[in-house]
Design an enzyme around this catalytic site. Structure first.
Site, PDB file in Angstrom:
ATOM      1  N   VAL B  96       5.177   6.721   4.502  1.00 32.29           N
ATOM      2  CA  VAL B  96       4.894   7.935   4.542  1.00 32.29           C
ATOM      3  C   VAL B  96       5.351   8.321   6.155  1.00 32.29           C
ATOM      4  CG1 VAL B  96       3.093   9.835   4.909  1.00 32.29           C
ATOM      5  CG2 VAL B  96       2.854   8.071   3.131  1.00 32.29           C
ATOM      6  N   GLY B 104      -4.144  11.463   3.600  1.00 40.42           N
ATOM      7  CA  GLY B 104      -4.385  10.835   2.258  1.00 40.42           C
ATOM      8  C   GLY B 104      -3.410  10.703   1.413  1.00 40.42           C
ATOM      9  N   ASN B 133       1.779  -7.108  10.510  1.00 45.19           N
ATOM     10  CA  ASN B 133       1.446  -5.716  10.235  1.00 45.19           C
ATOM     11  C   ASN B 133      -0.150  -5.442  10.045  1.00 45.19           C
ATOM     12  OD1 ASN B 133       1.508  -3.161   9.505  1.00 45.19           O
ATOM     13  ND2 ASN B 133       3.199  -3.307   8.120  1.00 45.19           N
ATOM     14  N   PRO B 135      -2.403  -3.140  10.833  1.00 40.83           N
ATOM     15  CA  PRO B 135      -2.773  -1.644  10.115  1.00 40.83           C
ATOM     16  C   PRO B 135      -2.888  -1.852   8.596  1.00 40.83           C
ATOM     17  CG  PRO B 135      -1.675  -1.337  12.066  1.00 40.83           C
ATOM     18  CD  PRO B 135      -1.539  -2.952  11.891  1.00 40.83           C
ATOM     19  N   TYR B 140      -4.741  -2.461   2.772  1.00 39.99           N
ATOM     20  CA  TYR B 140      -4.611  -3.092   1.640  1.00 39.99           C
ATOM     21  C   TYR B 140      -6.043  -3.636   1.017  1.00 39.99           C
ATOM     22  CZ  TYR B 140       0.159  -2.018   1.168  1.00 39.99           C
ATOM     23  OH  TYR B 140       1.340  -1.301   1.196  1.00 39.99           O
TER      24      TYR B 140
END
Lengths: 171, 171
Positions: B96, B104, B133, B135, B140
């Site tokens: 994103v 969201g 990674n 974050p 997850y």
């Protein structure tokens, strides 16, 4: 014993494929984890949209196994996609029955898969190997394989069905 | 900024998909490695046999990015096959744009994919994450992901084209 042929799996092979999947799982001490059925293998591999492809290694009747099998090795693969380079061939399962090893079957299977990958314009072949499986790691490294987990720090994750159901039903 | 829609990618989206692939590669400091073209994405994703699927996140025109884009997030996935359980959904890329985070979108995309996985009778969703990674790993794990590399010792390997060509042409 030196003669064998490699061929694309056919619907009639699903029972041998499942048997070999279970033998390989047994080697990994995970035999009970195989819940796949012949029916699923048939639908998923030989329906309109195959989710996997298989090559099988077959010996002549005179060389059948002690339990009467002539399909003695297999490789299961499918196509994946790397967003930087495109199509890849992903090797999922690869196994030759113990008594048929040492005759070059494994090498021939890998050669055939390499040919398939090149023909279908794949940039690379990917697969995972358990870190304790030294013989397999050496087999692949001898053929040019590199360990992306070491080189690039990739770790494989999963989100199991229970959590997928939970997420898909959340507001 | 709160409104966005998620939809299946269409052929017209390939230019946005490539742009977002390159942005994500840039984040991984690998932008030059993206050699895929819009034509490849079109042939491979929207031909007779799709090698990948995409969902895209789109904002209304009034909220377009500084460079005039309305497609501001995407996820690329495909179906893989586990010889023990059958079909899996494999999440390949997920991104994103920075300025659209915190609303969201990521959660909604993952929810959409979870729904797709459950609907298509996949047992699990798999994906790889770079070990640095943190974050993403946390994102997850909060949703039920487990690290199979830690738990089961899997390492990802590749055999590049040069070695595939070599193997496929050996006697």
């Amino acid at each position: 014993m030196a003669s064998f042929i490699l061929r694309k799996a056919e619907p009639k092979d699903v029972s041998d494929i499942l048997r070999l999947i279970k033998e390989l799982a047994k080697y990994e001490e995970m035999e009970d984890q195989v819940i796949l059925t012949e029916k699923e293998l048939l639908e998923d591999g030989f329906g309109e949209h195959p989710f996997y492809h298989c090559v099988v290694a077959e010996v002549p009747k005179e060389h059948q196994s002690s339990e009467g099998h002539t399909v003695v090795g297999f490789a299961m693969y499918y196509f994946t996609y790397d967003p930087w380079i495109g199509k890849l061939l992903y090797l999922e399962d690869f196994y030759v029955m113990k008594e048929y090893r040492g005759y070059g079957m494994g090498s021939e299977i890998l050669k055939k898969l390499s040919h398939t990958a090149v023909k279908t314009r794949c940039s690379s072949m990917h697969f995972i190997v358990a870190e304790w499986n030294k013989p397999s790691i050496e087999f692949y490294k001898r053929r040019g394989a590199s360990d992306l987990s070491s080189e690039e720090g990739w770790r494989l994750f999963k989100i199991d069905k229970q959590f997928l159901v939970k997420m898909s039903s959340e507001e």
